[in-house]
Write an enzyme that holds these catalytic residues in place. Structure first.
Site, mmCIF file in Angstrom:
data_model
loop_
_atom_site.group_PDB
_atom_site.id
_atom_site.type_symbol
_atom_site.label_atom_id
_atom_site.label_comp_id
_atom_site.label_asym_id
_atom_site.label_seq_id
_atom_site.Cartn_x
_atom_site.Cartn_y
_atom_site.Cartn_z
ATOM 1 N N LYS A 114 16.773 -24.828 -33.597
ATOM 2 C CA LYS A 114 16.407 -23.961 -32.652
ATOM 3 C C LYS A 114 15.239 -22.916 -31.976
ATOM 4 O O LYS A 114 14.401 -23.501 -31.195
ATOM 5 C CB LYS A 114 17.974 -22.562 -31.819
ATOM 6 N N ASN A 115 14.748 -22.351 -33.348
ATOM 7 C CA ASN A 115 13.976 -21.509 -32.366
ATOM 8 C C ASN A 115 13.089 -22.200 -33.004
ATOM 9 O O ASN A 115 11.604 -21.840 -32.555
ATOM 10 C CB ASN A 115 13.718 -20.363 -33.244
ATOM 11 N N CYS B 112 19.566 -12.918 -26.405
ATOM 12 C CA CYS B 112 20.534 -11.707 -26.977
ATOM 13 C C CYS B 112 20.333 -10.040 -26.693
ATOM 14 O O CYS B 112 19.551 -9.890 -26.470
ATOM 15 C CB CYS B 112 20.607 -12.330 -28.484
ATOM 16 N N ARG C 222 13.443 -5.308 -26.991
ATOM 17 C CA ARG C 222 12.628 -6.191 -26.750
ATOM 18 C C ARG C 222 11.439 -6.536 -26.309
ATOM 19 O O ARG C 222 11.088 -7.472 -25.617
ATOM 20 C CB ARG C 222 13.467 -7.532 -26.736
ATOM 21 N N ASP D 278 18.461 -13.118 -38.436
ATOM 22 C CA ASP D 278 19.062 -13.782 -38.000
ATOM 23 C C ASP D 278 20.569 -14.501 -39.197
ATOM 24 O O ASP D 278 21.105 -15.223 -38.939
ATOM 25 C CB ASP D 278 18.500 -14.924 -37.462
ATOM 26 N N ARG E 29 24.811 -21.392 -28.240
ATOM 27 C CA ARG E 29 23.565 -21.010 -26.625
ATOM 28 C C ARG E 29 22.710 -21.856 -28.157
ATOM 29 O O ARG E 29 21.658 -22.318 -27.598
ATOM 30 C CB ARG E 29 23.063 -19.662 -26.733
HETATM 31 C C1 EPZ Z 1 12.426 -14.030 -33.179
HETATM 32 O O1 EPZ Z 1 12.869 -13.405 -31.498
HETATM 33 C C2 EPZ Z 1 13.952 -15.218 -32.439
HETATM 34 N N1 EPZ Z 1 13.815 -15.829 -31.515
HETATM 35 C C3 EPZ Z 1 14.874 -14.253 -33.340
HETATM 36 O O2 EPZ Z 1 16.164 -15.420 -32.792
HETATM 37 C C4 EPZ Z 1 14.481 -13.584 -34.379
HETATM 38 O O3 EPZ Z 1 15.717 -12.494 -34.787
HETATM 39 C C5 EPZ Z 1 13.450 -12.934 -34.305
HETATM 40 O O4 EPZ Z 1 12.206 -13.888 -33.938
HETATM 41 C C6 EPZ Z 1 12.850 -12.701 -35.490
HETATM 42 O O5 EPZ Z 1 12.721 -13.366 -36.896
HETATM 43 C C7 EPZ Z 1 13.299 -16.760 -31.547
HETATM 44 O O6 EPZ Z 1 12.807 -17.814 -31.825
HETATM 45 C C8 EPZ Z 1 13.431 -17.445 -29.995
HETATM 46 P P1 EPZ Z 1 9.689 -10.547 -32.871
HETATM 47 P P2 EPZ Z 1 11.493 -13.029 -31.093
HETATM 48 O O7 EPZ Z 1 9.364 -11.088 -31.550
HETATM 49 O O8 EPZ Z 1 9.991 -13.878 -31.308
HETATM 50 C C9 EPZ Z 1 8.865 -5.956 -32.474
HETATM 51 C C10 EPZ Z 1 18.051 -15.655 -33.219
HETATM 52 O O9 EPZ Z 1 18.918 -15.465 -32.894
HETATM 53 N N2 EPZ Z 1 7.851 -6.682 -31.125
HETATM 54 O O10 EPZ Z 1 9.406 -11.557 -34.537
HETATM 55 O O11 EPZ Z 1 12.065 -11.717 -29.782
HETATM 56 C C11 EPZ Z 1 10.358 -6.579 -32.394
HETATM 57 O O12 EPZ Z 1 11.561 -5.743 -31.214
HETATM 58 C C12 EPZ Z 1 17.086 -14.813 -32.382
HETATM 59 O O13 EPZ Z 1 18.015 -16.577 -33.001
HETATM 60 C C13 EPZ Z 1 7.416 -5.880 -30.629
HETATM 61 O O14 EPZ Z 1 7.271 -4.658 -31.239
HETATM 62 O O15 EPZ Z 1 11.267 -11.620 -32.292
HETATM 63 C C14 EPZ Z 1 11.247 -6.371 -33.428
HETATM 64 O O16 EPZ Z 1 11.363 -5.781 -34.068
HETATM 65 C C15 EPZ Z 1 17.730 -13.686 -31.994
HETATM 66 N N3 EPZ Z 1 6.246 -5.972 -29.921
HETATM 67 C C16 EPZ Z 1 9.913 -7.115 -34.610
HETATM 68 O O17 EPZ Z 1 8.208 -7.399 -33.629
HETATM 69 C C17 EPZ Z 1 5.998 -7.303 -29.191
HETATM 70 O O18 EPZ Z 1 5.486 -7.674 -28.843
HETATM 71 C C18 EPZ Z 1 9.873 -9.153 -34.627
HETATM 72 O O19 EPZ Z 1 9.718 -9.612 -33.249
HETATM 73 C C19 EPZ Z 1 6.827 -8.038 -29.887
HETATM 74 C C20 EPZ Z 1 8.233 -7.822 -30.654
#
Ligand code: EPZ
Length: 421
Positions: free
Chosen positions: A22-23, A117, A122, A308, A400
């Site tokens: 998916k991702n 989610c 986020r 995840d 999803r």
């Molecule tokens: C991706 O989300 C995945 N989604 C998520 O999977 C997954 O949990 C996550 O990466 C971490 O592995 C997709 O790929 C569509 P991040 P993403 O940016 O990209 C902080 C699932 O169940 N952050 O890596 O949104 C954030 O708050 C889903 O499949 C900032 O502070 O996650 C978090 O604490 C849920 N500023 C950390 O970084 C930013 O600009 C990691 O978030 C971006 C993120």
């Protein structure tokens, strides 16, 4: 609304084949917007997020032709707008990749702020920092992100991410692929889906090096070639979901079409829990013939233990021998499934970003609801493991992100019916 009725307690046994990730898929679909031509994507998971993304592309004037359930041809030649506001855009998180992809292709993008989610705050500040470093002017107000360039150009730059972010890494790669000059992303995320999106872009003629390490270098190219065919990598999280299900149910599952290398952190933990894990070239067999042992887990960016898979692993710990601790370091609210598991007889207490699992011998069926995608998968496993009948509500979350999940679990012996509420 639909729900699952699950009759436990089943020891899962048999073979299962993993779908495309998916991702990775939700990064590759918007990446097709960068090419003035057709891209053929194979091994796409047939899930709501993928279908939604393809519908959004159609709204932008892009041709989308499904060849079969898992193959699509996307023709972005006649893309007609850089704005995406429909309700569909707000329904899932990964629509934020439209910003990088449209900025890359059309040098401007106006997008409704994405949903997804409910697992905590986020922010997308790191995405925006990246776009601004490339010379974009970005405005966010009232749920809309508007990004544009001054003179129709993005210029490569060096970007250090303050937090390791999957989304920011992919979004910056998308924007930088057609930029002028070299972009470097330092402290980049290293997840398998990052590598897969980079591989897809390179198949189309992009010049991206270092994906999978913490420094990615993108040398901007003038244009990408059409007529690429690309097959999406197997889903790391779906693989892990079945690995954990084998352990929680004290079963024996051969998981086919997966990449064992992507599963190292989970494999290490399952071995610690007393499971048998046999790694093949593209398969993993997991079995466990007794209650799992306690372990402590801390979620981290790849190659650490994936957030995840935290909820699904929590089910195995709920029925383990002894007291286990999970520390969630990525998301603020990813323990809501523990309330539901406690309704099933688990003994879990949560204190902020830590949860303590006092293992119990058996879970008991109850009426529970999926609070997010991975919580849904966890509760499905819990229902399979528990004695008696479980009703699992809010299936929308599960659909999803998991293709044919009940069919796959049924083929392993689980008794699951999907019925209307
Ligand atoms: C991706 O989300 C995945 N989604 C998520 O999977 C997954 O949990 C996550 O990466 C971490 O592995 C997709 O790929 C569509 P991040 P993403 O940016 O990209 C902080 C699932 O169940 N952050 O890596 O949104 C954030 O708050 C889903 O499949 C900032 O502070 O996650 C978090 O604490 C849920 N500023 C950390 O970084 C930013 O600009 C990691 O978030 C971006 C993120």
């Amino acid at each position: 609304m639909e729900k699952f009725i699950i009759e436990g307690s089943t020891q899962l046994k048999g073979e299962v084949t993993i779908s495309g990730a998916k991702n990775a898929a939700v990064g590759i679909i918007p990446a097709t917007l960068l090419v003035n031509g057709v891209s053929r994507i194979e091994n796409l998971p047939n899930i709501i997020d993928v279908k939604l993304f393809c519908e959004i592309l159609k709204e932008l004037g892009v041709g989308v032709k499904w060849i079969d359930d898992n193959t699509v041809e996307i023709d972005a030649t006649n893309i007609r707008t850089s704005s995406a506001f429909s309700e569909k855009v707000k329904q899932f998180r990964a629509s934020y990749y439209l910003i990088g992809a449209l900025l890359g292709r059309l040098k401007k993008a106006t997008i409704g702020l994405p949903g997804g989610c409910n697992i905590g705050d986020r922010p997308i500040d790191q995405h925006i920092k990246g776009f601004e470093a490339l010379g974009a002017i970005v405005d966010i107000n009232q749920d809309v992100v508007a990004a544009k360039t001054n003179n129709g150009e993005l210029i490569g730059n060096s970007i250090y991410l303050d937090v390791v972010s999957v989304g920011a890494t992919i979004n910056i790669m998308l924007a930088a692929t057609l930029a002028e000059g070299i972009t470097t992303i330092e402290n980049a995320a290293k997840e398998p889906h990052i590598v897969d999106v980079a591989n897809f872009l390179n198949t189309m003629g992009a010049d991206i090096m270092g994906a999978g390490t913490d420094t990615i270098r993108i040398k901007g190219v003038k244009e990408l070639r059409g007529n690429a065919t690309y097959s999406v990598v197997p889903d790391q999280i779906e693989t892990g979901t079945f690995m954990v299900a084998a352990v929680a149910s004290q079963g024996d599952i051969l998981i086919k079409n997966c990449i064992p290398k992507h599963m190292e952190s989970l494999t290490a933990k399952l071995l610690e829990m007393g499971a048998n894990v046999e790694l093949g070239g593209d398969s993993i067999r997991v079995s466990c013939n007794k209650r799992p042992k306690k372990v402590n887990i801390k979620t981290q960016p790849y190659p650490g233990f994936p957030t995840d898979l935290q909820s699904q692993t929590g089910v195995a710990l709920a029925v383990s021998e002894g007291v286990s601790l999970i520390e969630e370091t990525i998301w603020d609210s990813r323990f809501s499934y523990t309330n539901e598991l406690n309704k099933m007889g688990a003994n879990i207490s949560v204190d902020g970003k830590r949860a303590i699992f006092n293992g119990v011998k058996k879970l008991k069926g109850a009426t529970v609801a999926a609070t997010d995608l991975r919580a849904g998968a966890a509760l499905l496993i819990a229902g399979i493991v528990a004695e008696g009948k479980t009703e699992l509500r809010n299936l929308g979350h599960i659909d999803r992100g998991y293709e044919k999940i009940e069919e796959k679990f049924r083929s392993l012996g689980a008794k699951i019916d999907r019925v209307m509420e």
